[in-house]
Each structure stands twice: as structure tokens, then as C-alpha cells.
Design a protein around this motif. Structure first.
Motif, PDB file in Angstrom:
ATOM      1  N   ASP A   5       0.821  -1.209   0.000  1.00  0.00           N
ATOM      2  CA  ASP A   5       0.000   0.000   0.000  1.00  0.00           C
ATOM      3  C   ASP A   5       0.855   1.258   0.000  1.00  0.00           C
ATOM      4  O   ASP A   5       0.458   2.293  -0.545  1.00  0.00           O
ATOM      5  CB  ASP A   5      -0.917   0.014   1.233  1.00  0.00           C
ATOM      6  N   PHE A   6       2.031   1.180   0.628  1.00  0.00           N
ATOM      7  CA  PHE A   6       2.953   2.324   0.696  1.00  0.00           C
ATOM      8  C   PHE A   6       4.376   1.823   0.489  1.00  0.00           C
ATOM      9  O   PHE A   6       4.718   0.719   0.930  1.00  0.00           O
ATOM     10  CB  PHE A   6       2.865   3.034   2.053  1.00  0.00           C
ATOM     11  N   LEU A   7       5.196   2.629  -0.171  1.00  0.00           N
ATOM     12  CA  LEU A   7       6.604   2.306  -0.344  1.00  0.00           C
ATOM     13  C   LEU A   7       7.371   2.788   0.882  1.00  0.00           C
ATOM     14  O   LEU A   7       7.364   3.990   1.194  1.00  0.00           O
ATOM     15  CB  LEU A   7       7.166   2.995  -1.593  1.00  0.00           C
ATOM     16  N   PRO A   8       8.029   1.894   1.611  1.00  0.00           N
ATOM     17  CA  PRO A   8       8.806   2.336   2.786  1.00  0.00           C
ATOM     18  C   PRO A   8      10.064   3.082   2.338  1.00  0.00           C
ATOM     19  O   PRO A   8      10.914   2.514   1.656  1.00  0.00           O
ATOM     20  CB  PRO A   8       9.177   1.019   3.488  1.00  0.00           C
ATOM     21  N   ILE A   9      10.155   4.354   2.693  1.00  0.00           N
ATOM     22  CA  ILE A   9      11.327   5.143   2.367  1.00  0.00           C
ATOM     23  C   ILE A   9      11.690   6.015   3.566  1.00  0.00           C
ATOM     24  O   ILE A   9      10.876   6.222   4.460  1.00  0.00           O
ATOM     25  CB  ILE A   9      11.112   6.049   1.135  1.00  0.00           C
ATOM     26  N   PHE A  10      12.933   6.501   3.575  1.00  0.00           N
ATOM     27  CA  PHE A  10      13.355   7.467   4.588  1.00  0.00           C
ATOM     28  C   PHE A  10      13.655   8.778   3.851  1.00  0.00           C
ATOM     29  O   PHE A  10      14.434   8.786   2.903  1.00  0.00           O
ATOM     30  CB  PHE A  10      14.582   6.965   5.343  1.00  0.00           C
ATOM     31  N   MET A  11      13.035   9.853   4.292  1.00  0.00           N
ATOM     32  CA  MET A  11      13.115  11.129   3.592  1.00  0.00           C
ATOM     33  C   MET A  11      14.001  12.112   4.348  1.00  0.00           C
ATOM     34  O   MET A  11      13.848  12.282   5.561  1.00  0.00           O
ATOM     35  CB  MET A  11      11.699  11.711   3.447  1.00  0.00           C
ATOM     36  N   ASN A  12      14.910  12.748   3.637  1.00  0.00           N
ATOM     37  CA  ASN A  12      15.753  13.787   4.228  1.00  0.00           C
ATOM     38  C   ASN A  12      15.024  15.123   4.133  1.00  0.00           C
ATOM     39  O   ASN A  12      14.875  15.689   3.046  1.00  0.00           O
ATOM     40  CB  ASN A  12      17.092  13.854   3.492  1.00  0.00           C
ATOM     41  N   ILE A  13      14.565  15.661   5.277  1.00  0.00           N
ATOM     42  CA  ILE A  13      13.862  16.951   5.279  1.00  0.00           C
ATOM     43  C   ILE A  13      14.637  17.991   6.085  1.00  0.00           C
ATOM     44  O   ILE A  13      14.083  19.039   6.440  1.00  0.00           O
ATOM     45  CB  ILE A  13      12.431  16.804   5.828  1.00  0.00           C
ATOM     46  N   GLN A  16      14.442  21.803   5.316  1.00  0.00           N
ATOM     47  CA  GLN A  16      13.337  22.058   4.395  1.00  0.00           C
ATOM     48  C   GLN A  16      12.091  22.507   5.155  1.00  0.00           C
ATOM     49  O   GLN A  16      11.880  22.118   6.300  1.00  0.00           O
ATOM     50  CB  GLN A  16      13.034  20.808   3.571  1.00  0.00           C
ATOM     51  N   ARG A  17      11.277  23.306   4.481  1.00  0.00           N
ATOM     52  CA  ARG A  17      10.082  23.853   5.123  1.00  0.00           C
ATOM     53  C   ARG A  17       8.930  22.868   5.021  1.00  0.00           C
ATOM     54  O   ARG A  17       8.595  22.372   3.933  1.00  0.00           O
ATOM     55  CB  ARG A  17       9.700  25.186   4.481  1.00  0.00           C
ATOM     56  N   SER A  18       8.325  22.578   6.177  1.00  0.00           N
ATOM     57  CA  SER A  18       7.163  21.682   6.242  1.00  0.00           C
ATOM     58  C   SER A  18       5.980  22.462   6.797  1.00  0.00           C
ATOM     59  O   SER A  18       6.149  23.375   7.611  1.00  0.00           O
ATOM     60  CB  SER A  18       7.462  20.486   7.148  1.00  0.00           C
ATOM     61  N   LEU A  19       4.792  22.091   6.396  1.00  0.00           N
ATOM     62  CA  LEU A  19       3.578  22.759   6.865  1.00  0.00           C
ATOM     63  C   LEU A  19       2.744  21.801   7.707  1.00  0.00           C
ATOM     64  O   LEU A  19       2.480  20.668   7.301  1.00  0.00           O
ATOM     65  CB  LEU A  19       2.738  23.236   5.675  1.00  0.00           C
ATOM     66  N   GLU A  25      -2.810  18.497  20.268  1.00  0.00           N
ATOM     67  CA  GLU A  25      -1.776  17.571  20.717  1.00  0.00           C
ATOM     68  C   GLU A  25      -1.264  16.666  19.601  1.00  0.00           C
ATOM     69  O   GLU A  25      -0.093  16.317  19.564  1.00  0.00           O
ATOM     70  CB  GLU A  25      -2.309  16.725  21.885  1.00  0.00           C
ATOM     71  N   VAL A  26      -2.161  16.282  18.673  1.00  0.00           N
ATOM     72  CA  VAL A  26      -1.703  15.454  17.548  1.00  0.00           C
ATOM     73  C   VAL A  26      -0.719  16.238  16.695  1.00  0.00           C
ATOM     74  O   VAL A  26       0.340  15.734  16.300  1.00  0.00           O
ATOM     75  CB  VAL A  26      -2.904  14.990  16.702  1.00  0.00           C
ATOM     76  N   ALA A  27      -1.043  17.489  16.431  1.00  0.00           N
ATOM     77  CA  ALA A  27      -0.125  18.340  15.667  1.00  0.00           C
ATOM     78  C   ALA A  27       1.197  18.503  16.409  1.00  0.00           C
ATOM     79  O   ALA A  27       2.276  18.535  15.799  1.00  0.00           O
ATOM     80  CB  ALA A  27      -0.776  19.702  15.425  1.00  0.00           C
ATOM     81  N   ALA A  28       1.127  18.593  17.739  1.00  0.00           N
ATOM     82  CA  ALA A  28       2.349  18.738  18.542  1.00  0.00           C
ATOM     83  C   ALA A  28       3.246  17.518  18.397  1.00  0.00           C
ATOM     84  O   ALA A  28       4.478  17.642  18.299  1.00  0.00           O
ATOM     85  CB  ALA A  28       1.985  18.958  20.005  1.00  0.00           C
ATOM     86  N   ARG A  29       2.652  16.319  18.388  1.00  0.00           N
ATOM     87  CA  ARG A  29       3.457  15.100  18.240  1.00  0.00           C
ATOM     88  C   ARG A  29       4.155  15.067  16.877  1.00  0.00           C
ATOM     89  O   ARG A  29       5.321  14.689  16.764  1.00  0.00           O
ATOM     90  CB  ARG A  29       2.589  13.862  18.431  1.00  0.00           C
ATOM     91  N   LYS A  30       3.423  15.469  15.828  1.00  0.00           N
ATOM     92  CA  LYS A  30       4.036  15.487  14.490  1.00  0.00           C
ATOM     93  C   LYS A  30       5.134  16.546  14.412  1.00  0.00           C
ATOM     94  O   LYS A  30       6.191  16.336  13.808  1.00  0.00           O
ATOM     95  CB  LYS A  30       2.969  15.756  13.421  1.00  0.00           C
ATOM     96  N   ALA A  31       4.895  17.700  15.042  1.00  0.00           N
ATOM     97  CA  ALA A  31       5.901  18.759  15.038  1.00  0.00           C
ATOM     98  C   ALA A  31       7.179  18.301  15.724  1.00  0.00           C
ATOM     99  O   ALA A  31       8.293  18.598  15.266  1.00  0.00           O
ATOM    100  CB  ALA A  31       5.338  20.005  15.723  1.00  0.00           C
ATOM    101  N   ALA A  32       7.029  17.565  16.829  1.00  0.00           N
ATOM    102  CA  ALA A  32       8.204  17.072  17.552  1.00  0.00           C
ATOM    103  C   ALA A  32       9.034  16.146  16.665  1.00  0.00           C
ATOM    104  O   ALA A  32      10.277  16.198  16.659  1.00  0.00           O
ATOM    105  CB  ALA A  32       7.772  16.351  18.828  1.00  0.00           C
ATOM    106  N   GLN A  36      12.836  16.856  15.222  1.00  0.00           N
ATOM    107  CA  GLN A  36      13.912  15.893  15.462  1.00  0.00           C
ATOM    108  C   GLN A  36      14.642  15.561  14.167  1.00  0.00           C
ATOM    109  O   GLN A  36      15.841  15.265  14.166  1.00  0.00           O
ATOM    110  CB  GLN A  36      13.323  14.627  16.092  1.00  0.00           C
ATOM    111  N   ALA A  37      13.917  15.634  13.042  1.00  0.00           N
ATOM    112  CA  ALA A  37      14.519  15.345  11.737  1.00  0.00           C
ATOM    113  C   ALA A  37      15.136  16.587  11.103  1.00  0.00           C
ATOM    114  O   ALA A  37      15.625  16.524   9.972  1.00  0.00           O
ATOM    115  CB  ALA A  37      13.467  14.758  10.794  1.00  0.00           C
ATOM    116  N   GLY A  38      15.096  17.719  11.806  1.00  0.00           N
ATOM    117  CA  GLY A  38      15.780  18.919  11.330  1.00  0.00           C
ATOM    118  C   GLY A  38      14.988  19.791  10.386  1.00  0.00           C
ATOM    119  O   GLY A  38      15.557  20.660   9.711  1.00  0.00           O
TER     120      GLY A  38
END
Length: 471
Positions: A5-13, A16-19, A25-32, A36-38
Motif C-alpha cells: 500500500d505504501f513504499l517504505p522510504i526514509f526522507m531527508n527533510i 526544508q520547510r514543512s507545513l 496535541e496530535v499536531a504537537a506530536r508530528k511537530a516534535a 527531530q529530523a531537522g
């Protein structure tokens, strides 16, 4: 063949700007995770809640107060929709897809072009577990199992390997030679040095191995504390070494449940150590460990409780050291801690006991020549290991040196296992109380006013057994 269903990949971000659309709290977990990934984070929401306020105050995110607008996607490399409004989440997904931006909509795989896996972080080693969004709870449970099997030190090991990659490429010209070298490093002595916290020694050994090549390991002994009986009390490190050992040397204090967790095809050697019936004398056990290691075997010396608490582990490593045999010591939960916890008897308590002392009820020469005056102190808990045979003497001597006859005492049989039994009484009547009982070793004796709490706190044991399906 079933498609993924999904291709497992690791993305270098990194950089880079993310939105992120959403301010809870869910948004906070994703932001953390993104931090951590820079990543650089732009966040849009009518308000910020919880941890997001702290992130914003610390400069971790760029916050625009308001509702999502298409212009928020300008210059963005990755998008996350984490609101509780399905219409907003769908609009974010559609506009991001139109721009061919990777987008994740929390808890809605149909609107996602990527999903967040459950992550095991041993940076620079990372492992991602995913169920394709069908069951995040299952992914979390699988991650928990993998966490237990993968020591945190793998991250330090990977970082060390990275330092020597160029040197190894120069030293070994062929891919096969490099592969064989790294397999020896990652499965041998160097890795074990890192796992045991000896990073400096591991780096020195790796440097030597690059220059001179890896010598075949001459064998090693793992002196492992098997705990008081419940296999759930084993440490992660103990379990890992138990499952890679070639030979298991164990005695009567090891429960069958713990023994079953050793490697199935390992050679098992029983050395007895029953009271008054040592099937293999200690000096012969010491030499056996030396001989097996010098044959190139990885030897697990599995000991009940903790090897250094009345476990004669010190005697064994003296012999190993004298013979130049490499060894590791893995602590275990000693019997006093396991027995008291599962019997509902705290070893210390502000109202009853401000000190605790561990003592063996069986000395090397078979006597009980103990410091009775030092033991018979008020507001102190005394724990006797191997004291079943000498119970009448223990009670008599403690009363003789000033402790009251009505002082509570408990005897715990086969602690932390389904066969656990707890006998309580006083110094004055305990020998008589158990005279007609068939008490089976191993046992532990706890003396002190803390035993009064047994009836009140013993719910823990019954609840634990119900949870495990034991009766």
C-alpha cells in the motif's frame, strides 16, 4: 503477489520547510518528529494548545494564527493535516496533491500520499514499522517487541562503524572481504564491548582489527542474573545474551520459565547446587566455565537472582580473570527485591523500617556465626537468604539479642513464580507454624515490622496472577 500500500522510504527533510495544519496535541506530536529530523516548520491554526505553545516560544516553529489558505503551501516540501475538521483535512490533501507535495492526513490513510510509521530510534539506526494505516495500535505493539530485542547501544555501535568506513574500504579492496569483516565486528567481541558500555575499549579493538585483521574469538562467559523466577523480570541484555550463547550452565535456582528463554539448540549443563548436595563443586564449575570459553564457546552462566548477591559470581570471575577469559556480568533482580514486591512486603517503610540488611543464613563452613547484635536492631528489616534450614536458630538468636518474640516474620517460597507461597508469623511461633508444611526451596526470610503490611498490600500478587491467567 500482494502489492504494498505504501513504499517504505526514509526522507531527508533537514532544513526544508514543512507545513502543519492544526494546533492540538496530535499536531504537537508530528511537530516534535519533524523538529527531530531537522525540518523548518510552518504551522497554521486558529490557536496553539499544549506543547505547541512551548515550541513556538522556543522558536521551534513559525506560527500563523488563522485558518488554512492555499497560499500556505508556497515553498513547502511536506504537508501534514492534523485538525479535527474533516473538510479542512480533505481540502489540505487535495491542494497538496495537486502540487505533487507529499501529504499526511492524520488517521485517514485514503487522503495520504505518505504515512508515519511507528519508529524505533537508535540513531543513526532507525527502524520503521507500519501496517499501512490499517492498525496503528498493532504497529505500536510490534514496535514494543522490537524495542525489547534491539539494545539502545546499537546507535553508538553504528556511529562507531561510520567512523571507520573509509579506513575499511582502503584496507579491504573487495566487497566480500569488507562484508565479512563487518559481520565479524557486528556479531563479535567489539559489538559486545559497546553493549556493555566499554566504548573506548571497543574503538581501540576496532582500530586494531582494521590494521591487523580480526582474530577468531576465543570464547566468552556471560555471567547473567536470571532474577528470582518470573521471566518478565529479566533485563533486555540478559535475554539477548541468553539467546546467543552456545552453552547454558545453570543450577537449581533457575526457574523452568527462565530456562525456556535460552537458545533452543544451546547445550545445557546442569550443575545442581542444592543445599547439602552440590552435584558439581564450585571450583569445578569455575574451571568448567574456563574450559568451555577456551574451546571458543559463548557460555551463559545463568544464576538465580543477581550474580553478586550471594550468588558466588565473584568467585567465578576471579577464576575467569586468572585464566585470561573475557566475561560480561549482567545484573539481575535479586531475590529480596522480587520476593518482597510479589509478597506485598516493602523492605523499607517510613512508619516501620528505616534500614534493610541482606544476610546469608548459610556460611561457607555450614555455620551461622553471624553478627546477631548488629542484626537485632529496632526499625530495621532483615532479609535472610538460604535460611530455611536454620530458621529455628535465626528466630532464637534474634530474640536472644533483644528482638521481641511478637516481631513479625515472613517466609516466601519460590517467589515471583506461580508456585509462590507466603507464610507469616512471629519470631516466637514461626518454626512451629511451618513444621507441618511442605516448604520447597528456594525460600527467603523477611524479619521486621514491614511484614505487617503483607495482608494489606498482597493484592498485587493476586492481581498479577489474574492478569497472567495463572491461578
Amino acid at each position: 503477489m500482494r502489492t504494498m500500500d505504501f513504499l517504505p522510504i526514509f526522507m531527508n527533510i533537514r532544513g526544508q520547510r514543512s507545513l502543519i495544519v492544526g494546533g492540538g496535541e496530535v499536531a504537537a506530536r508530528k511537530a516534535a518528529l519533524l523538529l527531530q529530523a531537522g525540518a523548518e516548520i510552518n504551522l497554521v491554526s486558529p490557536e496553539l494548545l499544549g506543547n505547541l505553545k512551548d515550541m513556538h516560544a522556543e522558536g521551534g516553529i513559525h506560527f500563523r494564527q488563522g485558518t488554512f489558505e492555499e497560499g500556505d503551501l508556497e515553498g513547502i516540501s511536506l504537508v501534514i493535516a492534523a485538525t479535527d475538521d474533516e473538510a479542512v483535512n480533505r481540502r489540505v490533501s487535495e491542494l497538496a496533491r495537486a502540487r505533487r507535495l507529499p501529504v499526511n492526513v492524520v488517521d485517514n490513510p485514503d487522503l495520504c500520499t505518505f504515512i508515519f510509521p511507528s519508529i524505533i530510534d537508535r540513531s543513526p539506526v532507525q527502524i520503521a514499522v507500519s501496517t499501512g494505516g490499517s492498525s496503528p495500535v498493532l504497529a505500536r505493539l510490534l514496535r514494543t517487541r522490537l524495542e525489547a530485542a534491539i539494545p539502545s547501544a546499537y546507535g553508538r555501535l553504528a556511529a562507531m562503524v561510520e567512523q571507520f568506513r573509509d579506513e575499511v574500504k582502503t584496507r579491504f579492496s573487495s566487497v566480500n572481504a569488507r562484508r565479512k569483516f563487518w559481520e565479524e565486528v557486528l556479531q563479535g567481541k567489539i559489538a559486545e564491548l559497546v553493549f556493555s558500555g566499554q566504548d573506548g575499549a571497543a574503538e581501540a579493538e576496532l582500530k586494531r582489527a582494521v590494521a591487523e585483521g580480526i582474530e577468531r574469538d576465543s570464547g566468552e562467559v556471560y555471567l547473567i542474573g536470571g532474577g528470582p523466577g518470573d521471566p518478565d523480570l529479566l533485563t533486555f541484555r540478559a535475554l539477548r545474551l541468553m539467546q546467543q550463547a552456545d552453552v547454558i550452565v545453570y543450577d537449581r535456582l533457575i526457574s523452568k520459565e527462565v530456562l525456556e528463554l535460552t537458545r533452543r539448540d544451546a547445550h545445557r549443563i546442569y550443575v545442581g547446587k542444592e543445599r547439602d548436595n552440590h552435584s558439581v563443586p564450585q571450583d569445578q564449575i569455575n574451571q568448567l566455565l574456563v574450559d568451555l570459553a577456551k574451546e571458543g564457546k559463548r557460555v551463559c552462566r545463568l544464576k538465580g537472582g543477581d550474580p553478586f548477591v550471594f550468588g558466588r559470581g565473584g568467585e567465578e570471575i576471579e577464576t575467569l580473570t586468572a585464566n585470561g577469559v573475557h566475561f560480561q556480568v549482567v545484573p539481575g533482580i535479586t531475590a529480596a527485591l522480587g520476593s518482597s514486591s510479589y509478597a506485598g512486603i516493602p523492605l523499607t517503610h517510613r512508619d516501620y523500617s528505616q534500614a534493610v540488611v541482606f544476610v546469608t543464613g548459610h556460611l561457607k563452613d555450614g555455620s551461622m556465626n553471624l553478627n546477631w547484635k548488629g542484626l537485632a536492631q529496632p526499625n530495621q528489616t532483615i532479609v535472610f537468604y538460604m535460611g530455611l534450614k536454620g530458621l529455628p536458630v535465626i528466630c532464637e538468636k534474634l530474640m536472644e539479642h533483644g528482638l521481641p518474640a511478637d516481631l513479625p516474620i515472613a517466609l516466601v517460597q519460590q517467589a515471583t513464580t506461580p508456585r509462590q507461597r507466603v507464610f507469616t508469623g512471629t519470631l516466637g511461633d514461626m518454626p512451629e507454624r511451618i513444621a507441618s508444611e511442605e516448604v520447597k526451596p528456594p525460600t527467603l526470610i523477611i524479619v521486621g515490622n514491614v511484614v505487617k503490611l503483607h495482608d494489606k498490600l498482597n493484592w498485587y500478587r493476586s492481581e498479577l496472577m489474574i492478569e497472567k491467567g495463572e491461578h
